[in-house]
Motif scaffolding. Structure first.
Motif, PDB file in Angstrom:
ATOM      1  N   LYS A 183       0.851  -1.265  -0.230  1.00  0.00           N
ATOM      2  CA  LYS A 183       0.207  -0.534  -0.276  1.00  0.00           C
ATOM      3  C   LYS A 183       1.388   1.188   0.133  1.00  0.00           C
ATOM      4  O   LYS A 183       1.531   1.312   0.738  1.00  0.00           O
TER       5      LYS A 183
ATOM      6  N   SER B 270       2.638   4.801   1.052  1.00  0.00           N
ATOM      7  CA  SER B 270       2.776   5.688   2.363  1.00  0.00           C
ATOM      8  C   SER B 270       1.362   6.641   2.168  1.00  0.00           C
ATOM      9  O   SER B 270       1.656   7.322   3.136  1.00  0.00           O
TER      10      SER B 270
ATOM     11  N   SER C   5      -1.913   6.065   2.140  1.00  0.00           N
ATOM     12  CA  SER C   5      -3.500   5.355   1.935  1.00  0.00           C
ATOM     13  C   SER C   5      -3.411   5.195   3.978  1.00  0.00           C
ATOM     14  O   SER C   5      -4.922   5.144   3.722  1.00  0.00           O
ATOM     15  N   GLY C   6      -2.785   5.456   5.056  1.00  0.00           N
ATOM     16  CA  GLY C   6      -2.803   5.661   6.054  1.00  0.00           C
ATOM     17  C   GLY C   6      -3.256   4.217   6.151  1.00  0.00           C
ATOM     18  O   GLY C   6      -3.212   3.128   5.731  1.00  0.00           O
ATOM     19  N   ASN C   7      -4.470   4.773   8.138  1.00  0.00           N
ATOM     20  CA  ASN C   7      -4.854   3.223   8.049  1.00  0.00           C
ATOM     21  C   ASN C   7      -6.534   2.610   6.549  1.00  0.00           C
ATOM     22  O   ASN C   7      -6.675   1.789   8.030  1.00  0.00           O
ATOM     23  N   ARG C   8      -6.424   3.233   6.148  1.00  0.00           N
ATOM     24  CA  ARG C   8      -7.639   2.778   5.411  1.00  0.00           C
ATOM     25  C   ARG C   8      -7.564   1.343   4.678  1.00  0.00           C
ATOM     26  O   ARG C   8      -6.486   1.395   4.448  1.00  0.00           O
ATOM     27  N   ALA C   9      -8.419   0.745   4.841  1.00  0.00           N
ATOM     28  CA  ALA C   9      -8.223  -0.659   3.745  1.00  0.00           C
ATOM     29  C   ALA C   9      -8.951  -0.381   2.168  1.00  0.00           C
ATOM     30  O   ALA C   9      -7.949  -1.342   1.733  1.00  0.00           O
TER      31      ALA C   9
ATOM     32  N   CYS D 148      -7.628   0.707  -0.367  1.00  0.00           N
ATOM     33  CA  CYS D 148      -6.699   1.871  -1.391  1.00  0.00           C
ATOM     34  C   CYS D 148      -6.422   0.983  -2.114  1.00  0.00           C
ATOM     35  O   CYS D 148      -6.629  -0.546  -2.171  1.00  0.00           O
TER      36      CYS D 148
END
Length: 82
Positions: free
Chosen positions: A11, A13, A15-19, A21
């Motif tokens: 993923k 960087s 994208s953060g913590n979201r699923a 992406c």
């Protein structure tokens, strides 16, 4: 990071913590020219992938490549060898 057909996807960087992406995989840089290409430099280069092949224009390698799954690449080679 996840693995699919021999490619390692990761993923961004951003994208953060979201699923939800987009994941990306690095394509090998081992492109080579066919022995049938001649010396004029106008040819297609190929790189093996764990799940098929990638093709790019030798005159414009920075413009990217086209990946083909194994079944499609095998079908192309079968026809090209006739």
């Amino acid at each position: 990071m996840s693995t699919h057909e021999g490619l390692n996807f990761f993923k961004s960087s951003y994208s953060g913590n979201r699923a939800e992406c987009v994941e990306v995989a690095h394509i090998p840089t081992g492109f080579w020219k066919s022995s049938h290409s001649g010396v004029n430099g106008d040819c297609v280069e190929v790189a093996e992938l764990p799940c098929g092949a990638a093709v790019r224009d030798s005159k414009n390698p920075a413009r990217g490549h086209l990946p083909f799954p194994s079944a499609e690449w095998d079908a192309f080679l079968t026809i090209a060898r006739r």
